[in-house]
Design a protein around this motif. Structure first.
Motif, mmCIF file in Angstrom:
data_model
loop_
_atom_site.group_PDB
_atom_site.id
_atom_site.type_symbol
_atom_site.label_atom_id
_atom_site.label_comp_id
_atom_site.label_asym_id
_atom_site.label_seq_id
_atom_site.Cartn_x
_atom_site.Cartn_y
_atom_site.Cartn_z
ATOM 1 N N ASP A 1 0.823 -1.207 0.000
ATOM 2 C CA ASP A 1 0.000 0.000 0.000
ATOM 3 C C ASP A 1 0.858 1.259 0.000
ATOM 4 O O ASP A 1 0.485 2.266 -0.613
ATOM 5 N N SER A 2 2.001 1.202 0.658
ATOM 6 C CA SER A 2 2.841 2.388 0.809
ATOM 7 C C SER A 2 3.485 2.849 -0.501
ATOM 8 O O SER A 2 3.970 3.974 -0.583
ATOM 9 N N VAL A 3 3.498 1.983 -1.514
ATOM 10 C CA VAL A 3 4.152 2.356 -2.763
ATOM 11 C C VAL A 3 3.195 2.393 -3.959
ATOM 12 O O VAL A 3 3.617 2.743 -5.076
ATOM 13 N N LYS A 4 1.940 2.057 -3.742
ATOM 14 C CA LYS A 4 0.975 2.083 -4.841
ATOM 15 C C LYS A 4 0.901 3.485 -5.442
ATOM 16 O O LYS A 4 0.974 4.482 -4.733
ATOM 17 N N GLU A 5 0.741 3.537 -6.728
ATOM 18 C CA GLU A 5 0.662 4.792 -7.497
ATOM 19 C C GLU A 5 2.017 5.476 -7.644
ATOM 20 O O GLU A 5 2.120 6.467 -8.371
ATOM 21 N N ARG A 6 3.057 4.975 -6.991
ATOM 22 C CA ARG A 6 4.385 5.588 -7.112
ATOM 23 C C ARG A 6 5.401 4.641 -7.751
ATOM 24 O O ARG A 6 6.281 5.085 -8.488
ATOM 25 N N PHE A 7 5.302 3.358 -7.453
ATOM 26 C CA PHE A 7 6.254 2.372 -7.960
ATOM 27 C C PHE A 7 5.580 1.496 -9.011
ATOM 28 O O PHE A 7 4.381 1.208 -8.911
ATOM 29 N N THR A 8 6.369 1.049 -9.988
ATOM 30 C CA THR A 8 5.875 0.139 -11.012
ATOM 31 C C THR A 8 6.874 -0.990 -11.213
ATOM 32 O O THR A 8 8.051 -0.733 -11.488
ATOM 33 N N ILE A 9 6.392 -2.219 -11.071
ATOM 34 C CA ILE A 9 7.229 -3.378 -11.316
ATOM 35 C C ILE A 9 6.925 -3.918 -12.711
ATOM 36 O O ILE A 9 5.775 -3.903 -13.169
ATOM 37 N N SER A 10 7.975 -4.375 -13.398
ATOM 38 C CA SER A 10 7.804 -4.971 -14.718
ATOM 39 C C SER A 10 8.901 -6.009 -14.911
ATOM 40 O O SER A 10 9.859 -6.065 -14.143
ATOM 41 N N ARG A 11 8.745 -6.822 -15.946
ATOM 42 C CA ARG A 11 9.761 -7.833 -16.208
ATOM 43 C C ARG A 11 9.897 -8.062 -17.698
ATOM 44 O O ARG A 11 8.940 -7.891 -18.463
ATOM 45 N N ASP A 12 11.096 -8.467 -18.082
ATOM 46 C CA ASP A 12 11.383 -8.843 -19.461
ATOM 47 C C ASP A 12 11.823 -10.300 -19.399
ATOM 48 O O ASP A 12 12.955 -10.604 -19.000
ATOM 49 N N ASN A 13 10.932 -11.200 -19.768
ATOM 50 C CA ASN A 13 11.227 -12.625 -19.620
ATOM 51 C C ASN A 13 12.373 -13.067 -20.531
ATOM 52 O O ASN A 13 13.144 -13.956 -20.161
ATOM 53 N N ALA A 14 12.505 -12.462 -21.686
ATOM 54 C CA ALA A 14 13.590 -12.830 -22.594
ATOM 55 C C ALA A 14 14.954 -12.470 -22.006
ATOM 56 O O ALA A 14 15.940 -13.186 -22.213
ATOM 57 N N LYS A 15 14.979 -11.383 -21.249
ATOM 58 C CA LYS A 15 16.233 -10.944 -20.625
ATOM 59 C C LYS A 15 16.363 -11.468 -19.202
ATOM 60 O O LYS A 15 17.360 -11.195 -18.534
ATOM 61 N N ARG A 16 15.344 -12.189 -18.733
ATOM 62 C CA ARG A 16 15.360 -12.710 -17.358
ATOM 63 C C ARG A 16 15.605 -11.580 -16.357
ATOM 64 O O ARG A 16 16.362 -11.744 -15.399
ATOM 65 N N THR A 17 14.951 -10.488 -16.563
ATOM 66 C CA THR A 17 15.192 -9.284 -15.764
ATOM 67 C C THR A 17 13.879 -8.723 -15.233
ATOM 68 O O THR A 17 12.871 -8.708 -15.941
ATOM 69 N N VAL A 18 13.934 -8.267 -13.986
ATOM 70 C CA VAL A 18 12.802 -7.582 -13.379
ATOM 71 C C VAL A 18 13.239 -6.169 -13.034
ATOM 72 O O VAL A 18 14.397 -5.936 -12.666
ATOM 73 N N TYR A 19 12.310 -5.225 -13.181
ATOM 74 C CA TYR A 19 12.593 -3.820 -12.948
ATOM 75 C C TYR A 19 11.662 -3.268 -11.882
ATOM 76 O O TYR A 19 10.559 -3.766 -11.678
ATOM 77 N N LEU A 20 12.130 -2.208 -11.225
ATOM 78 C CA LEU A 20 11.273 -1.462 -10.302
ATOM 79 C C LEU A 20 11.489 0.018 -10.585
ATOM 80 O O LEU A 20 12.555 0.559 -10.280
ATOM 81 N N GLN A 21 10.490 0.646 -11.195
ATOM 82 C CA GLN A 21 10.523 2.085 -11.427
ATOM 83 C C GLN A 21 9.933 2.760 -10.204
ATOM 84 O O GLN A 21 8.776 2.501 -9.851
ATOM 85 N N MET A 22 10.723 3.603 -9.568
ATOM 86 C CA MET A 22 10.298 4.270 -8.341
ATOM 87 C C MET A 22 10.216 5.772 -8.589
ATOM 88 O O MET A 22 11.237 6.407 -8.878
ATOM 89 N N ASN A 23 9.015 6.313 -8.495
ATOM 90 C CA ASN A 23 8.792 7.747 -8.683
ATOM 91 C C ASN A 23 8.301 8.370 -7.380
ATOM 92 O O ASN A 23 7.866 7.667 -6.468
ATOM 93 N N SER A 24 8.378 9.684 -7.319
ATOM 94 C CA SER A 24 7.907 10.432 -6.144
ATOM 95 C C SER A 24 8.479 9.838 -4.862
ATOM 96 O O SER A 24 7.750 9.602 -3.893
ATOM 97 N N LEU A 25 9.754 9.602 -4.861
ATOM 98 C CA LEU A 25 10.394 8.946 -3.720
ATOM 99 C C LEU A 25 10.324 9.800 -2.463
ATOM 100 O O LEU A 25 10.387 11.045 -2.524
ATOM 101 N N LYS A 26 10.186 9.114 -1.337
ATOM 102 C CA LYS A 26 10.081 9.758 -0.031
ATOM 103 C C LYS A 26 11.234 9.285 0.853
ATOM 104 O O LYS A 26 11.754 8.176 0.650
ATOM 105 N N PRO A 27 11.598 10.068 1.857
ATOM 106 C CA PRO A 27 12.661 9.622 2.765
ATOM 107 C C PRO A 27 12.368 8.262 3.393
ATOM 108 O O PRO A 27 13.296 7.473 3.625
ATOM 109 N N GLU A 28 11.104 7.957 3.630
ATOM 110 C CA GLU A 28 10.757 6.665 4.225
ATOM 111 C C GLU A 28 10.927 5.497 3.259
ATOM 112 O O GLU A 28 10.790 4.341 3.656
ATOM 113 N N ASP A 29 11.249 5.767 2.014
ATOM 114 C CA ASP A 29 11.579 4.696 1.071
ATOM 115 C C ASP A 29 13.043 4.262 1.203
ATOM 116 O O ASP A 29 13.453 3.292 0.553
ATOM 117 N N THR A 30 13.798 4.973 2.002
ATOM 118 C CA THR A 30 15.206 4.629 2.198
ATOM 119 C C THR A 30 15.340 3.234 2.793
ATOM 120 O O THR A 30 14.740 2.923 3.822
#
Length: 121
Positions: free
Chosen positions: A61-90
């Motif tokens: 709940d604390s990261v909804k609307e700010r973070f986006t997870i995605s993956r590229d199965n061909a590259k075997r890679t997962v990503y986390l796009q983090m926007n509107s970061l807050k000090p409590e995300d440290t």
């Protein structure tokens, strides 16, 4: 052997953005769910976001609307796009994946080494 290697952490000001990446390597037959977890000093590790092999996602709940997870199965890679970061995300952010080893045909969870994300106020 199977490894998860993270990259993309760093220091950013509040309101800024970072993108984390985690690549799986080694003898891999298949990858099931992948996810990101974090652990702040003095706190327990918590789930941030997960994504299934089919692309279904779930967020804390604390990261909804700010973070986006995605993956590229061909590259075997997962990503986390983090926007509107807050000090409590440290925290230290860890990648996690359920992987079937291509040599032993055994399934287990793997963890990355962690990458530090620091958000200054």
């Amino acid at each position: 052997q199977v490894q998860l290697v993270e990259s993309g952490g760093g220091l950013v000001q509040a309101g800024g953005s970072l993108r984390l990446s985690c690549a799986a390597s080694g003898s891999i037959l298949s990858i099931d769910a992948m996810g990101w977890y974090r652990q702040a000093p003095g706190k327990q590790r918590e789930a941030v976001a997960t994504i299934t092999s089919g692309g279904s996602t779930n967020y804390a709940d604390s990261v909804k609307e700010r973070f986006t997870i995605s993956r590229d199965n061909a590259k075997r890679t997962v990503y986390l796009q983090m926007n509107s970061l807050k000090p409590e995300d440290t925290a230290v952010y860890y990648c996690n994946a359920g992987i079937t080893d291509g040599r032993r045909f055994s399934f287990r969870e793997y963890w990355g080494q962690g990458t530090q994300v620091t958000v200054s106020s």
